[in-house]
Design a protein around this motif. Structure first.
Motif, short mmCIF file in Angstrom:
data_model
loop_
_atom_site.label_atom_id
_atom_site.label_comp_id
_atom_site.label_asym_id
_atom_site.label_seq_id
_atom_site.Cartn_x
_atom_site.Cartn_y
_atom_site.Cartn_z
N THR A 145 -22.07 47.35 -7.57
CA THR A 145 -21.74 46.60 -8.78
C THR A 145 -20.88 45.40 -8.39
OG1 THR A 145 -21.77 48.60 -10.14
CG2 THR A 145 -20.61 46.69 -11.03
N ALA A 146 -21.30 44.22 -8.82
CA ALA A 146 -20.55 43.01 -8.51
C ALA A 146 -19.31 42.92 -9.40
CB ALA A 146 -21.43 41.78 -8.69
N VAL A 147 -18.16 42.74 -8.77
CA VAL A 147 -16.89 42.61 -9.49
C VAL A 147 -16.27 41.28 -9.11
CG1 VAL A 147 -14.61 43.60 -9.91
CG2 VAL A 147 -16.58 45.10 -9.48
N GLN A 148 -15.98 40.45 -10.10
CA GLN A 148 -15.36 39.16 -9.85
C GLN A 148 -13.85 39.32 -9.83
OE1 GLN A 148 -17.23 36.44 -9.13
NE2 GLN A 148 -18.99 37.83 -9.33
N LYS B 233 -10.60 29.66 -8.46
CA LYS B 233 -11.96 30.10 -8.13
C LYS B 233 -11.98 31.62 -8.00
CE LYS B 233 -13.47 25.85 -5.86
NZ LYS B 233 -14.09 25.26 -4.64
N THR B 234 -13.18 32.15 -7.99
CA THR B 234 -13.34 33.60 -7.90
C THR B 234 -14.05 33.98 -6.62
OG1 THR B 234 -15.46 33.55 -9.08
CG2 THR B 234 -13.45 33.83 -10.41
N ALA B 235 -13.93 35.25 -6.28
CA ALA B 235 -14.67 35.84 -5.16
C ALA B 235 -15.35 37.09 -5.68
CB ALA B 235 -13.74 36.16 -4.00
N THR B 236 -16.43 37.47 -5.03
CA THR B 236 -17.21 38.62 -5.48
C THR B 236 -17.01 39.79 -4.54
OG1 THR B 236 -18.89 37.15 -6.42
CG2 THR B 236 -19.50 39.46 -6.10
N VAL B 237 -16.63 40.93 -5.13
CA VAL B 237 -16.54 42.18 -4.39
C VAL B 237 -17.64 43.09 -4.90
CG1 VAL B 237 -15.12 44.20 -3.88
CG2 VAL B 237 -14.05 41.95 -4.09
N TYR B 238 -18.38 43.69 -3.98
CA TYR B 238 -19.45 44.61 -4.36
C TYR B 238 -18.94 46.04 -4.20
CZ TYR B 238 -22.62 40.64 -4.43
OH TYR B 238 -23.23 39.44 -4.73
N GLN C 255 -27.14 45.16 5.22
CA GLN C 255 -27.04 46.47 4.59
C GLN C 255 -25.94 46.56 3.54
OE1 GLN C 255 -26.03 48.33 8.39
NE2 GLN C 255 -24.26 49.26 7.42
N ASP C 256 -24.92 45.71 3.64
CA ASP C 256 -23.78 45.78 2.73
C ASP C 256 -23.47 44.37 2.29
OD1 ASP C 256 -21.28 45.89 1.51
OD2 ASP C 256 -20.51 47.43 2.86
N PRO C 257 -23.54 44.06 1.02
CA PRO C 257 -23.30 42.67 0.58
C PRO C 257 -21.88 42.19 0.85
CG PRO C 257 -23.49 44.17 -1.29
CD PRO C 257 -23.91 44.94 -0.09
N ASN C 258 -20.95 43.11 1.19
CA ASN C 258 -19.60 42.69 1.54
C ASN C 258 -19.41 42.50 3.04
OD1 ASN C 258 -18.34 43.10 -1.17
ND2 ASN C 258 -18.93 45.22 -0.79
N VAL D 148 -12.60 47.42 1.70
CA VAL D 148 -13.70 46.48 1.61
C VAL D 148 -13.18 45.11 2.03
CG1 VAL D 148 -13.30 45.86 -0.81
CG2 VAL D 148 -15.59 45.62 0.17
N SER D 149 -14.01 44.36 2.76
CA SER D 149 -13.63 43.03 3.22
C SER D 149 -14.64 42.01 2.71
CB SER D 149 -13.58 42.97 4.75
OG SER D 149 -12.57 43.82 5.25
N VAL D 150 -14.14 40.90 2.20
CA VAL D 150 -15.01 39.85 1.69
C VAL D 150 -14.56 38.52 2.28
CG1 VAL D 150 -15.53 41.05 -0.46
CG2 VAL D 150 -13.56 39.53 -0.35
N ALA D 151 -15.49 37.57 2.36
CA ALA D 151 -15.18 36.23 2.84
C ALA D 151 -14.74 35.36 1.68
CB ALA D 151 -16.41 35.63 3.52
N LEU D 152 -13.67 34.61 1.88
CA LEU D 152 -13.12 33.77 0.82
C LEU D 152 -13.41 32.29 1.02
CD1 LEU D 152 -9.61 35.40 0.31
CD2 LEU D 152 -11.74 35.91 -0.88
#
Length: 978
Positions: free
Chosen positions: A729-732, A741-746, A803-806, A899-903
């Protein structure tokens, strides 16, 4: 079970036997045309090349009906070439300096007269190769000795235009821990380390790991960077090290180099200290003692060459200190006691070369022992470093050459690279309660957190033996217009690992608070075999007037598998026994890869060459892919940890459930039936021109594309054919690095937590494209030598099939795509990436009174390249724990442990450029046949302190400086030749 040797492996072996001992890659050649004084071609002319470099002293051929000739498999050296025919005078060319991997064009003009009459011509050697489309930079012994470097194949390789390193080597500061070369978007696994044309890559990391070679072993080193011949499968840097053979005179060399720490500068400023670098890398001592002696056992029949080398670097490790906490349970660095990376390598070498008639045999062995007192990374407490125990490994080869006639040349060779590791935990890790601890930002302490290798199950006394064999056979039939070669290569080997870890886990913290644990399936005992890596090829060099074409074709076959294995029980896994790999988990690849090159002599004066090439290469493998399916290979599982009793030790009842229901029981990974071997295509063109005698310039363009890229999908969450966001589930959330600005965490569906079924397949989405423009020059004006060039390159990646959108970190297979940065910035083709440029120049020039000035200047993009040849821009990675996620996404619960995301978009911000100037001033004094040369070197002479590493994880430590360029280093040296 063991897999039977396939029919094509037997065919390749039989093919080599039918050829008898056969040809490896010829070192060098002399070719040309004999004409009379009217310009007519002259068949039947005897052309003889003579040189002290040849144990047989000379080699002769006869021109064909086109008046053309070619003398192949010549060793580097100074040659004289004579043309003789009854009824005509003799034409001689003297003083021809022939480097390795180069075909010199030498034409002869004969006039009517007696054989006793001769015309002798002296002049500079040709600098334009009109026979091959390849690009190469050759560094002869005189240049290797004159230009200040760290005296390793990567320290000298960084001088070659277009070649990038994974980290800069300042004065041999990287001489003890290897760095990796890449060129034109290639991968380091595709590099080929050759000794006398025989492959000498290790089995480790798919052949990326290199041996530590004895520098005085070699007469010269050639770095070939484009249009590799068909006897090579991969398309990286082809490094051919031409060994010394001895000779008919006893000669020796003794080299002493010393870098005392009290002559090293300090480039750590208060400004950098304020950015978090409490202590930089600083030199304690660097020493290098290298001697060699060789000569005849029997003149013109048997020569020997021997060498020893003892060298080592001791230097402090950035932000690494001893722990002031006697309990070893907290990170309490003692800033007055910095960790020293202490190293010593010893090498002993013997080479024998024998010849009888047309038959030549050469063999050598180089025995190496490496000792390292602290093995680990920066930002780590001393207790978390392993100890590399002295362990003997070696490189060795034997090679036969048969010059059966002026047209038939046969060779065969076997090489062995045995590379073993031995490590042991330091004593602090034996303290009760000691456990590996690490911050999410990377600070580590407690005990070693991994990378522990063993040949048995004894905890904390560890080895990792691996051995690679490589055999080749081929035959060449040479005429004046053709040089046709057929051959086969065959490689095999194995790697055995036994791994253990204190407590079988690593405790992770977020700003000092317990966050999670990474548990391991240790202890493990595993072995992977490369059953066969076979290549069968044919290549021709065909001269058609002013055009020479180099068509070639190669067939590659590969197989690897893991053995039947048993491992004892550990803290998180039971005792395990597994059968050998089934066929469904074995790559059985067969590939046909063509090559085509063409060279056109534009004006017919042997001075201007227009070159073009098209080459297909396969990706090199040893155990890398098979490791993914090996159920006993070291694997980890990240789980939550709540320190309920507050004792800072993760008890079993405090550790959350597994994120992988198959952990420790079997491999949760399979491969697509018929999975194809990744390959790449290199296309290039260049224009090379001799400006004046001894000087040439070249302008070239290179393009590399990749095919059959392997992607991985967790089909338990994302069935094939569904979007790779399925199950998430995409969470802003607000982008903390860019307000507004926002980033997306899956966030993973809780019902899918712990379900893992990884599936490897050939992606039709993931892509990779490399473009490069290169300008290079090399000059031998007078007694000086100058070479260098300018390169501007661009790399574009599409890694959206993941395999993992994050996903941020990369597995071994995914590293081939340079890692992944999440779906937000996965397609670089959409927003582009900038061209990044480098400039290099190196040379030496004699001054009066035996004084010489030499040095090099390099200006390279900051950050360097990864082990896969992909330059990485700065990134901002945001790692969220469950608590942090709940704070930025109220009312939502994070399913994953972290979880790690690119900003930030890649390609926008890079580290500063790295500019280094190295200078040497030397003085030579001769005493008859003996000489002494004294030298003083200044590495990083301008004392640059450019930042090379920062923390990219967003948070309190974001932007912290973790490393800068080593400071100016003064080296005192001397060389005795006798």
């Amino acid at each position: 079970m063991r897999v039977a040797i396939p029919s094509f492996r037997a065919l390749a072996l039989a093919f080599g036997i039918l050829l008898l001992p056969a040809l490896a890659q010829a070192q060098s050649a002399i070719a040309g045309i004999a004409r009379d004084d009217s310009g007519g071609v002259m068949p039947g002319v005897t052309v003889e090349a003579s040189s002290p470099a040849l144990i047989e002293k000379s080699r002769a051929v006869v021109t064909d009906n086109q008046g053309a000739y070619r003398i192949v498999d010549l060793r580097p050296g100074t040659y004289s070439v004579s043309f003789t025919l009854e009824g005509f005078n003799t034409f001689k060319r003297e003083g021809l300096e022939l480097p390795s991997n180069f075909t010199a064009t030498v034409n002869g003009e004969l006039k009517v007269g007696s054989l006793q009459e001769s015309i002798t011509v002296s002049g500079s050697a040709p600098v334009v190769d009109l026979q091959s489309a390849a690009t190469a930079q050759v560094l002869p012994r005189a240049v290797l000795d004159a230009i200040p470097t760290g005296r390793s194949i990567w320290a000298t390789g960084q001088l070659v235009p277009g070649v990038s390193l994974s980290a800069p080597d300042v004065g041999g500061s990287r001489g003890m821990q290897q760095v990796y070369m890449a060129v034109h978007g290639s991968e380091t696994r595709d590099n080929a380390n050759l000794v006398d044309g025989l492959r000498m890559n290790s089995f480790d990391v798919d052949g990326s790991i290199q041996a530590y070679f004895n520098d005085l072993m070699f007469e010269e080193i050639g770095y070939q960077t484009t249009a590799l011949p068909a006897d090579m499968g991969g398309g990286g840097v082809r490094i051919n090290m031409v060994p010394k053979d001895g000779g008919n005179q006893f000669r020796g060399t003794q080299i002493f180099n010393w870098q005392p720490g009290d002559l090293a500068a300090d480039n750590l400023t208060n400004e950098i200290k304020a950015k978090g670098l409490a202590s930089a890398q600083s030199l304690i001592v660097n020493r290098d003692v290298n001697g060699a002696f060789g000569g005849p056992v029997k003149k013109d029949a048997l020569w020997f060459y021997s060498s020893y080398r003892i060298w080592g670097v001791d230097q402090t490790i950035p932000n690494a200190f001893y722990n002031a906490d006697p309990t070893h349970r907290t990170y309490s660095p003692d800033l007055s006691h910095q960790v020293v990376d202490d190293n010593l390598i010893k090498s002993g070498l013997l080479r024998l070369t024998a010849r009888k008639g047309p038959h030549k045999m050469a063999a050598y062995i180089d025995s190496i022992i490496k000792d390292r007192g602290h093995e680990g990374n920066a930002n780590t407490l001393e207790e978390a470093y392993g100890v590399r125990l002295p362990k003997n490994y070696y490189t060795s080869s034997v090679k036969y050459t048969g010059t059966l006639s002026s047209r038939m040349l046969l060779e065969s060779g076997l090489s062995i690279e045995q590379n073993s590791y031995s490590t042991q935990d330091p004593e602090p890790s034996l303290i009760p309660g000691s456990i590996a601890r690490t911050e999410i930002t990377g600070v580590a302490g407690g005990a070693p957190a991994g990378g522990i290798w063993s040949a048995n199950a004894t905890p904390r006394l560890n080895r990792m033996p691996n051995i690679a064999y490589s055999w080749m056979a081929s035959a060449s039939y040479v005429t004046g217009s053709h040089s046709f070669k057929v051959g086969t290569t065959y490689g095999w080997g194995h790697i055995k690992r036994t791994q253990s870890l204190v407590g079988d886990l690593v405790q992770r913290y977020s700003v000092g608070k317990p966050n999670s644990v990474i548990v391991y399936n240790t202890p493990t005992v595993s072995q992977v075999n490369n059953t066969y890596d076979v290549g069968v090829y044919a290549q021709d060099s065909w001269k058609l007037n002013r055009l020479t074409i180099n068509p070639g074709i190669r067939f590659d076959a590969f197989n690897s598998l893991y053995e039947a294995q048993s491992s004892p029980a550990g803290r998180f896994v039971p005792a395990r026994t597994f059968a050998a790999a089934p066929e469904s988990e074995q790559p059985r690849w067969k590939n046909v890869v063509p090559r085509l090159g063409a060279v056109y002599d534009v004006f017919g004066d042997n001075k201007t060459a227009l070159k073009a090439s098209w080459s297909r290469y396969v990706r090199n493998y040893t155990s890398g892919l098979t490791d993914n399916y090996n159920p006993v290979i070291l694997s980890s599982d990240t789980r939550t940890w709540s320190d309920v009793n507050g004792d800072d030790i993760a008890q079993d009842n405090e550790i959350g459930p597994s994120t992988n229901s198959n952990f420790g029981l079997k491999s949760a990974r399979t491969m697509q039936p018929g999975l194809k071997r990744p390959n790449n295509t290199e296309m290039g063109g260049s224009l090379q021109r001799q400006i004046v005698d001894g000087m040439s310039v070249s302008l070239s363009y290179t393009r590399r594309t990749y095919d059959n890229t392997i992607a991985t999908r967790n089909v338990a969450v994302q069935p094939m054919g569904t979007p790779n966001t399925t199950g998430y589930t995409a969470v802003q959330i607000a982008n903390p690095a860019d307000p507004g600005k926002t980033a997306t965490v899956y966030n993973l569906d809780p019902a899918l937590f712990g379900k893992v079924a990884l599936y490897d397949y050939n992606s039709d989405v993931n892509d990779r494209l490399y473009n490069s423009w290169d300008f290079s020059f090399q000059s031998k004006l007078g007694h000086g030598t100058v070479f260098g060039g300018f390169s501007s390159s661009q790399m574009l990646l599409n890694s959206c099939d993941q395999q993992d959108p994050n996903y941020i970190a990369a597995t071994a297979a995914e590293n081939a795509m340079g890692g992944r940065t999440g779906l937000a910035y996965c397609d670089q083709f959409e927003y582009g990436m900038p061209y990044r440029s480098s400039f290099k120049m190196a040379g030496t020039y004699p001054l009066p009174y035996g004084v010489a000035l030499s040095g090099s200047f390099q200006s390279n993009p900051g950050g360097g390249s990864t082990q896969n040849g992909i330059e990485q821009s700065n990134a901002i990675v945001y790692t969220l724990t469950k608590a942090q996620f709940a704070a930025v996404a109220p009312g939502k619960t994070l399913t994953q442990t972290n979880v790690s995301v690119a900003l930030a978009q890649p390609g926008v911000e890079y580290y500063p450029r790295i500019n280094t100037l190295d200078i040497r001033l030397s003085k030579k004094v001769s005493f008859g046949p003996r000489s002494v040369t004294l030298a003083i070197d200044a590495f990083n002479a301008l004392n640059s302190n450019v930042v090379t590493s920062t923390t990219q994880v967003f948070g309190a430590s974001f932007g912290r400086v973790n490393g800068i360029l080593p400071p100016r280093i003064i080296q005192l040296g001397g060389t005795l030749n006798f």
